[in-house]
Design an enzyme around this catalytic site. Structure first.
Site, short mmCIF file in Angstrom:
data_model
loop_
_atom_site.label_atom_id
_atom_site.label_comp_id
_atom_site.label_asym_id
_atom_site.label_seq_id
_atom_site.Cartn_x
_atom_site.Cartn_y
_atom_site.Cartn_z
N LEU A 164 39.65 20.64 1.94
CA LEU A 164 39.21 19.58 1.02
C LEU A 164 39.07 20.26 -0.48
CD1 LEU A 164 37.36 17.31 3.23
CD2 LEU A 164 39.67 17.40 2.83
N GLY A 174 39.38 16.80 -5.44
CA GLY A 174 40.57 15.36 -5.49
C GLY A 174 40.04 14.64 -3.88
N HIS A 175 40.09 15.13 -3.06
CA HIS A 175 39.50 14.83 -1.84
C HIS A 175 38.23 14.01 -2.09
CE1 HIS A 175 42.69 17.54 -0.17
NE2 HIS A 175 43.17 16.53 0.35
N GLN A 191 55.28 16.01 9.92
CA GLN A 191 55.55 15.87 8.47
C GLN A 191 55.97 17.22 7.75
OE1 GLN A 191 51.57 14.30 7.38
NE2 GLN A 191 51.66 15.58 5.42
#
Length: 326
Positions: free
Chosen positions: A35, A38-39, A63
């Site tokens: 993290l 932004g997180h 993904q």
């Protein structure tokens, strides 16, 4: 703050909360960990909007494509928990791959449709199907009232909104503006792959988008493709030492990621570009055209046919737009 590694333990904790007389509003912030600020901004936004914040920390294998960085993606759970505690999260869900995918490779897929076949799909064709699957699983596990995502992954956010609508999840999706470093670079866990020289060069990407937006705002519709192609060429020629940009895509879309129509005002520039050997940077910029110019005779005729006797000249003050193919 509590940390859970199993689905059953998290569900057992959340279930009685939902049955309280005044049931708390629950927000989910999905992450892959490692993290950054932004997180933390996403978590703080969730705290503003909900009573309980659940943050998932899970590096999702479905993904990642062949040859991508699934094995080397940084796992920093201890540091992540410390940041989330300070940010005010209530629960962390950090499952193993075996917990999330008892059957792997998985038999069930969540296909994301046409919107997942453009832009990032040029080089990551199965990425968004993996995103759709893991997000659907997290929605079912947590059953939040809302989920908070960053706008840096603009295409992902659009796909998740579509998923919510078409699969009837009763969840509000909240998009949060991109958090940037002081020099304009969009924050990303993968920025740490950049060398010192590449990190100095990286903000050029955001500056290029701003320059392009400024130019498109006042450009003639017929010149859009030429201008965008020029921006791609210019960015591809930016180098430092033995490294430089290689544009994966740069495109202009409307805010629903559809090809813009000449009458669309609100647009977004989206790009992904490789910098150096390891790092793929993602960025976007929303902008609005405020141009007063006449439509072409061809468009006047087209609009005239659509509007019957009403002349398209009545609309000469409307903005025009264009895009480049992916």
């Amino acid at each position: 703050m509590q940390v859970f590694h199993t689905i059953s333990a998290l569900r057992d904790t959340l279930k009685p909360l939902r049955h309280q007389a005044a049931a708390p509003k629950i927000a989910l912030v999905p992450t892959m960990g490692n993290l950054h600020s932004g997180h933390v901004t996403l978590v703080k936004k969730a705290k503003e909007l909900a009573d309980i914040v659940v943050v998932s920390v899970f590096v999702n294998p479905t993904q990642f494509g062949v040859g991508e960085d699934f094995d080397t993606y940084p796992r920093t759970l201890e540091a992540d928990v410390a940041k989330l505690t300070e940010a005010g999260a209530n629960f962390v869900f950090a499952p193993s791959v075996e917990e999330m995918y008892p059957t792997y490779p998985n038999n069930v897929q969540v296909l994301s449709g046409d919107i997942s076949k453009i832009l990032c799909a040029n080089t990551r064709p199965t990425h968004f199907d993996g995103v759709g699957l893991v997000v659907s699983k997290l929605f079912n596990i947590v059953q939040p009232d809302m989920a908070v995502f960053g706008k840096k992954d603009y295409q992902q956010l659009a796909i998740i909104r579509q998923l919510i609508a078409e699969l009837n999840f009763p969840i509000e999706i909240v998009g949060v503006d991109i958090v940037r470093a002081e020099d304009g670079l969009a924050l990303s866990s993968r920025n740490q792959y950049l060398s010192e020289a590449e990190r100095q060069l990286a903000p050029t990407l955001q500056k290029s988008l701003q320059q392009l937006a400024n130019e498109l705002t006042t450009a003639n519709f017929a010149d859009f493709d030429k201008i965008i192609a020029g921006a791609i060429d210019k960015l591809n020629r930016v180098t430092v030492a033995d490294s430089g940009f290689k544009v994966d895509y740069l495109a202009v879309k409307n805010r629903l990621l559809q090809p813009p129509k000449p009458t669309d005002k609100d647009l977004v520039i989206l790009t992904a570009a490789f910098l150096g050997k390891k790092t793929r940077l993602l960025d976007n910029l929303e902008f609005s055209r405020e141009l007063n110019q006449e439509f072409s005779p061809e468009l006047n005729q087209q609009l005239g046919q659509q509007l019957g006797q009403q002349s398209a000249s009545d609309f000469n003050q409307q903005p025009t737009t264009a895009s480049v193919k992916d």
